[in-house]
Design a protein around this motif. Structure first.
Motif, PDB file in Angstrom:
ATOM      1  N   GLN A 237       0.823  -1.207   0.000  1.00 16.85           N
ATOM      2  CA  GLN A 237       0.000   0.000   0.000  1.00 16.85           C
ATOM      3  C   GLN A 237       0.861   1.262   0.000  1.00 16.85           C
ATOM      4  O   GLN A 237       0.518   2.262  -0.646  1.00 16.85           O
ATOM      5  N   LEU A 238       1.986   1.210   0.705  1.00 24.00           N
ATOM      6  CA  LEU A 238       2.899   2.349   0.714  1.00 24.00           C
ATOM      7  C   LEU A 238       3.424   2.622  -0.689  1.00 24.00           C
ATOM      8  O   LEU A 238       3.458   3.777  -1.145  1.00 24.00           O
ATOM      9  N   VAL A 239       3.814   1.565  -1.385  1.00 23.27           N
ATOM     10  CA  VAL A 239       4.344   1.721  -2.737  1.00 23.27           C
ATOM     11  C   VAL A 239       3.278   2.291  -3.669  1.00 23.27           C
ATOM     12  O   VAL A 239       3.543   3.210  -4.461  1.00 23.27           O
ATOM     13  N   ALA A 240       2.047   1.762  -3.588  1.00 26.40           N
ATOM     14  CA  ALA A 240       0.969   2.265  -4.434  1.00 26.40           C
ATOM     15  C   ALA A 240       0.653   3.730  -4.115  1.00 26.40           C
ATOM     16  O   ALA A 240       0.407   4.549  -5.016  1.00 26.40           O
ATOM     17  N   MET A 241       0.667   4.076  -2.825  1.00 25.54           N
ATOM     18  CA  MET A 241       0.414   5.460  -2.424  1.00 25.54           C
ATOM     19  C   MET A 241       1.513   6.383  -2.934  1.00 25.54           C
ATOM     20  O   MET A 241       1.233   7.465  -3.486  1.00 25.54           O
ATOM     21  N   ASN A 242       2.756   5.977  -2.760  1.00 21.97           N
ATOM     22  CA  ASN A 242       3.874   6.794  -3.223  1.00 21.97           C
ATOM     23  C   ASN A 242       3.823   7.008  -4.733  1.00 21.97           C
ATOM     24  O   ASN A 242       4.115   8.103  -5.234  1.00 21.97           O
ATOM     25  N   THR A 243       3.467   5.950  -5.464  1.00 22.82           N
ATOM     26  CA  THR A 243       3.359   6.056  -6.918  1.00 22.82           C
ATOM     27  C   THR A 243       2.295   7.075  -7.308  1.00 22.82           C
ATOM     28  O   THR A 243       2.493   7.914  -8.199  1.00 22.82           O
ATOM     29  N   THR A 244       1.161   7.025  -6.633  1.00 19.04           N
ATOM     30  CA  THR A 244       0.057   7.939  -6.924  1.00 19.04           C
ATOM     31  C   THR A 244       0.412   9.383  -6.582  1.00 19.04           C
ATOM     32  O   THR A 244       0.156  10.309  -7.372  1.00 19.04           O
ATOM     33  N   LEU A 245       1.007   9.588  -5.427  1.00 19.82           N
ATOM     34  CA  LEU A 245       1.333  10.944  -4.988  1.00 19.82           C
ATOM     35  C   LEU A 245       2.385  11.589  -5.881  1.00 19.82           C
ATOM     36  O   LEU A 245       2.268  12.775  -6.236  1.00 19.82           O
ATOM     37  N   SER A 246       3.404  10.833  -6.243  1.00 14.96           N
ATOM     38  CA  SER A 246       4.464  11.401  -7.068  1.00 14.96           C
ATOM     39  C   SER A 246       3.953  11.779  -8.448  1.00 14.96           C
ATOM     40  O   SER A 246       4.245  12.865  -8.963  1.00 14.96           O
ATOM     41  N   ALA A 247       3.164  10.893  -9.071  1.00 15.89           N
ATOM     42  CA  ALA A 247       2.609  11.195 -10.390  1.00 15.89           C
ATOM     43  C   ALA A 247       1.714  12.429 -10.343  1.00 15.89           C
ATOM     44  O   ALA A 247       1.775  13.296 -11.232  1.00 15.89           O
ATOM     45  N   SER A 248       0.902  12.516  -9.313  1.00 13.81           N
ATOM     46  CA  SER A 248      -0.052  13.630  -9.208  1.00 13.81           C
ATOM     47  C   SER A 248       0.659  14.950  -8.979  1.00 13.81           C
ATOM     48  O   SER A 248       0.360  15.974  -9.635  1.00 13.81           O
TER      49      SER A 248
END
Length: 438
Positions: A237-248
């Motif tokens: 979940q941390l990895v998915a969250m980090n991926t989403t936040l960085s892209a956004s």
């Protein structure tokens, strides 16, 4: 790592395969992005070369690439077992064959966008073979194999979570050198001014961006189970969250920079900003907290448009801005890890005790190994790419002739355009727009 029972191993293997499917789906996104960014007269060429890339990578990775990357090591330099791989699970060191194949094809397809619309078709299989059969496997062995010579130099190993350096920076570097060697498209730089050559379908570009974003979750989340089959769901979940936040955050930052520089809300820059955020987080997403991922995304969103502008000032024509997106941000992510890597996350996934300078004095050792890995990648990749592309240019095998470029590669080499209604428009318009057919 702690011993893993058969049930846990089976679940982790299934999740890795499923995430590999997502990464392979990124090829659809790459095709949509490149097709929309190109002109209608070159669509068939773009579609065919991306299809060739995937097929050739599969053969090369099966025959030699996987063996060089993950076979039994020769003094930590390169693998020497597992050629024409038969699926022996005992051989797989870290990344299983299918997932690692999807990483290899992602690396080679990045180059395609940099060379689009003026490069001979024969060039694409040549660089694909070089990257996936030799250069990428060699760097993978050094960066991701625990007992490689590079990871045995000191107390800290190289941190590149899912390929910010081994995949994206390498592909972007090959693309940049290829773009320099082949030269700009006709009409791109006239009388010292940069002329816009817009793609024919921004809907494809935007859809491609979303498809890549979707597939990127497999790229990053699937890598968690490669590092640690027993990793808690919180790590995924941390990895998915980090991926989403960085892209956004990157997409928003690029849009703001574009608005400031040009006074327009540039959709294309926003899309490439999102991709820049995805690139920069690829190497770091399992090792940093969410705040760091958001900050890195902001950095990527600012760095990308400035890098793109710098390449144009240097007279380098990269139709998709692939080198500005992938090379610059792939390197930036690895450097930022030297400061932002949290020791707890590093220990959970790698068993190592190092971290970034924000958390520990061991960050100096981490900084040193990160800089060394970046330097080696740029040196090995740069020499390999220059040797290939400039030899091809010397042999007059790199660029299509002027008539083919003006009429459209589809019309000359592929039996006609992808959109037949554009055929007569293209042929009748060869003398307009400064000789450039859109």
């Amino acid at each position: 790592m702690a011993p893993v029972d058969d049930a846990t191993s089976s679940i982790a293997s299934s999740l890795i395969i499923l995430n590999g499917f997502l990464v392979f789906f990124m090829q659809v996104g790459f095709i949509a992005l490149e097709t929309g960014s190109g002109r209608a007269k070159n669509v068939r060429n773009i579609l065919l070369k991306n299809l060739l890339d995937a097929m050739l990578t599969a053969i090369c990775w099966w025959a030699v690439g996987y063996a060089f990357a993950y076979g039994q090591t020769a003094n930590g330099i390169i693998g020497y077992s597992g050629f024409f791989y038969e699926g022996d699970l005992a051989m797989g060191h870290q990344r299983p064959w299918f997932l690692s194949f999807t990483f290899a094809v992602a690396c080679s397809v990045i180059v395609s966008g940099c060379l689009a619309e003026r490069t001979r078709l024969v060039v694409y299989p040549l660089y694909t073979v070089l990257i996936t059969a030799l250069v990428h496997p060699l760097l993978v062995h050094w960066i991701w194999v625990d007992y490689s010579w590079l990871n045995s130099l000191g107390p800290c190993r190289v941190l590149d979570f899912a390929g910010g350096l081994a995949v994206h920076a390498l592909g972007g570097l090959f693309g940049l050198i290829g773009a320099i060697a082949v030269g700009p498209r006709l009409g791109r730089f006239d009388d010292g001014a940069v002329k816009d050559l817009p793609g024919h379908d921004m809907a494809f570009v935007t859809l491609g961006t979303f498809m890549l974003w979707f597939g990127w979750f497999g790229f990053n989340s699937g890598s968690v189970y490669v590092y640690q089959p027993t990793a808690p769901s919180s790590a995924v979940q941390l990895v998915a969250m980090n991926t989403t936040l960085s892209a956004s955050s990157a997409g928003l930052a690029s849009l703001a920079v574009a608005c400031w520089l040009s006074g327009t809300y540039d959709l294309r820059v926003c899309c490439n900003g999102v991709l820049s955020g995805l690139v920069i987080v690829t190497g770091i997403c399992g090792f940093v907290d969410p705040w760091a991922a958001a900050v890195c995304g902001l950095i990527a969103g600012v760095v990308y448009p400035l890098s793109s502008h710098a390449l144009l000032r240097l007279g380098i024509d990269d139709p998709l801005d692939s080198s500005a997106v992938h090379l610059v941000n792939g390197v930036a992510g690895l450097l930022l890890l030297s400061f932002m890597a949290k020791p707890h996350h590093v220990a959970l996934l790698t068993g190592g005790s190092c971290g970034g300078l924000f958390y520990s004095t061991a960050g100096w050792a981490q900084l040193g190994i990160q800089v060394l890995a970046i330097t080696l990648t740029l040196a090995v990749g740069g020499v390999s790419a220059a040797a290939l592309f400039f030899v091809l240019r010397r042999l007059n095998l790199l660029r299509v002739d002027q008539l083919t470029e003006l009429a459209g590669i589809d019309n000359i080499d592929h039996g006609g355009p992808a959109y037949p209604e554009f055929n007569m428009q293209a042929l009748h318009g060869m003398g307009s727009h400064n000789g450039v057919v859109r």
